[in-house]
Each structure stands twice: as structure tokens, then as C-alpha cells.
Design a protein around this motif. Structure first.
Motif, PDB file in Angstrom:
ATOM      1  N   ASP A  14       0.824  -1.209   0.000  1.00 55.38           N
ATOM      2  CA  ASP A  14       0.000   0.000   0.000  1.00 55.38           C
ATOM      3  C   ASP A  14       0.860   1.262   0.000  1.00 55.38           C
ATOM      4  O   ASP A  14       0.762   2.088  -0.896  1.00 55.38           O
ATOM      5  CB  ASP A  14      -0.943   0.003   1.208  1.00 55.38           C
ATOM      6  CG  ASP A  14      -1.915  -1.163   1.163  1.00 55.38           C
ATOM      7  OD1 ASP A  14      -2.267  -1.604   0.043  1.00 55.38           O
ATOM      8  OD2 ASP A  14      -2.328  -1.651   2.233  1.00 55.38           O
TER       9      ASP A  14
ATOM     10  N   LEU B  94       3.042  -0.603   4.875  1.00 54.97           N
ATOM     11  CA  LEU B  94       1.656  -1.006   5.071  1.00 54.97           C
ATOM     12  C   LEU B  94       1.303  -1.938   3.918  1.00 54.97           C
ATOM     13  O   LEU B  94       1.421  -1.568   2.746  1.00 54.97           O
ATOM     14  CB  LEU B  94       0.727   0.204   5.095  1.00 54.97           C
ATOM     15  CG  LEU B  94       0.894   1.150   6.287  1.00 54.97           C
ATOM     16  CD1 LEU B  94      -0.154   2.265   6.234  1.00 54.97           C
ATOM     17  CD2 LEU B  94       0.797   0.414   7.616  1.00 54.97           C
TER      18      LEU B  94
ATOM     19  N   THR C 108      -1.536  -4.913   2.474  1.00 51.32           N
ATOM     20  CA  THR C 108      -2.851  -5.542   2.604  1.00 51.32           C
ATOM     21  C   THR C 108      -2.733  -7.018   2.264  1.00 51.32           C
ATOM     22  O   THR C 108      -2.304  -7.380   1.158  1.00 51.32           O
ATOM     23  CB  THR C 108      -3.879  -4.880   1.669  1.00 51.32           C
ATOM     24  OG1 THR C 108      -4.093  -3.535   2.095  1.00 51.32           O
ATOM     25  CG2 THR C 108      -5.215  -5.616   1.718  1.00 51.32           C
TER      26      THR C 108
ATOM     27  N   GLN D 247      -5.163  -5.170   6.671  1.00 51.70           N
ATOM     28  CA  GLN D 247      -3.925  -4.418   6.436  1.00 51.70           C
ATOM     29  C   GLN D 247      -2.980  -4.599   7.623  1.00 51.70           C
ATOM     30  O   GLN D 247      -3.394  -4.529   8.779  1.00 51.70           O
ATOM     31  CB  GLN D 247      -4.217  -2.934   6.226  1.00 51.70           C
ATOM     32  CG  GLN D 247      -2.995  -2.131   5.770  1.00 51.70           C
ATOM     33  CD  GLN D 247      -3.308  -0.657   5.568  1.00 51.70           C
ATOM     34  OE1 GLN D 247      -3.754   0.021   6.485  1.00 51.70           O
ATOM     35  NE2 GLN D 247      -3.075  -0.152   4.363  1.00 51.70           N
TER      36      GLN D 247
END
Length: 210
Positions: free
Chosen positions: A149, A162, A164, A181
């Protein structure tokens, strides 16, 4: 010569008419009679504009076309790409397991991607009796995938991504999809990069208004 009253009036009227005509002529003709040099002239420039010199103390201005952001970071472009790939692969592997797989085999698949400390924590978590009993009873099979992300933070020896993680889960013969996430911290470990920490992205953020 003496003029009669009638002649004086006619002469005066003629003078008035003549002066009026002269005034009208001067009023109309004055703008056209102004010297040409009094009119403003437009300035036309040709040729390329000279570049603006950088302020004193700056040798070269920053160019968007050639700016290398990685020279300002504690990780090279190659290290950054390796860390990002590692975070993504680990998240996908973390979400992939079978009810008939031994906890040790699951931990071994993750071992090459994580620090020794995190690897031990993941193995103990996977071997929890209650978890294993539930997976076997419902014959749970999960296949994980992951997408990057963004970068949450960069420090001298670590990057937090980050990521997911998505799962296709079969439980008791029924299939479902799950998505979550995670914050994945990749750090230098000796001469390589390893996943140092792993937790839900929103962990510790409850009540945070910052």
C-alpha cells in the motif's frame, strides 16, 4: 471708418462664427497632430529566456527530471526494492496454511524471511493447541496474497510498510474471502534484510486523534 449699428452687429457675429470654427478644428485635429514619439510603444523580445541563477550558496538547483531521492535515504534503491518485496512475500506466506500442516513446517516456510526472534514467536503462535484443534475440526485451508500500500516510516535501519493481506479461506467446505492491512517492519539483520515486526496496521491507534 464709422460703422452703423447694423454693420457692427454683422461684423461681431462673423467674428464669433469664425472663432468657433477655429476652436472646433483645433479640438478635432489635436490628437492626430501629437508627435509620434509621445505614443507608447510595445516591446518585443526574441530568443530564449536566460536561466534564473540559483540563490547564493546553492551550486545547482534541484531538477525534477534528474533528482535522485534515494541518495537522501538510509537505504539504496536496491535495498528498498528488496525490503518491499520481502514485506509482500512474507504477508502472503503468513496467510497461507492448511489444517493438516504441522506448525513446524509452517514456521520453516517463514523462517528465511524473518528474524530469529520473530520466527520463534510465529512458531509458538501457530502451535497453540486451541488453534490447531479448530483448524483440524473445520478442515481450514487458507491461501494468502498481498499487495503493498505505502511506506509508513523510514528509520536508519528499518522501513515500515503497510501491506494488505488477502485470504481465500475454505472452512467446513464453505469458501470465504478475508482482507486485512498489516504494518510490516523490515530491518537490517547482519548482512541481510529480515522482517523484524508484524502487526495489524491499526494496532495501538484506538483513541488516537493525532
Amino acid at each position: 471708418m464709422n460703422l452703423s449699428d447694423r454693420q457692427s452687429k454683422l461684423l461681431f457675429g462673423g467674428l464669433v462664427v469664425g472663432l468657433t470654427a477655429v476652436g472646433v478644428y483645433l479640438t478635432v485635429a489635436a490628437p492626430d497632430d501629437e508627435p509620434e514619439r509621445s505614443k507608447p510603444r510595445s516591446v518585443v523580445t526574441t530568443g530564449p529566456t536566460a536561466p534564473v541563477a540559483p540563490p547564493p550558496g546553492i551550486a545547482t538547483p534541484v531538477s525534477p527530471d534528474s533528482f535522485d531521492v534515494y541518495r537522501l535515504l538510509p537505504f539504496s534503491q536496491q535495498e528498498f526494492a528488496t525490503a518491499a518485496d520481502l514485506a509482500q512475500r512474507f504477508t502472503a506466506a503468513y496467510g497461507t496454511f492448511r489444517f493438516d500442516e504441522e506448525p513446524r513446517a509452517y514456521a520453516d516456510r517463514l523462517a528465511g524471511m524473518v528474524t530469529e526472534q520473530l520466527g520463534g514467536e510465529l512458531q509458538r503462535s501457530a502451535a497453540a493447541p486451541g488453534l490447531q484443534e479448530e483448524r483440524r475440526a473445520q478442515q481450514i485451508v487458507a491461501t494468502g496474497t498481498a499487495t503493498l500500500d505505502r511506506v509508513r516510516d523510514i528509520e536508519n535501519n528499518s522501513i515500515i510498510f503497510l501491506v494488505t493481506g488477502k485470504q481465500q479461506v475454505t472452512k467446513a467446505g464453505k469458501r470465504s474471502d478475508d482482507s486485512k492491512q498489516y504494518a510490516v517492519t523490515v530491518a537490517r539483520d547482519g548482512g541481510s534484510l529480515k522482517v523484524y515486526a508484524f502487526e495489524p496496521a491499526d494496532a495501538g491507534q484506538e483513541g488516537d486523534t493525532g
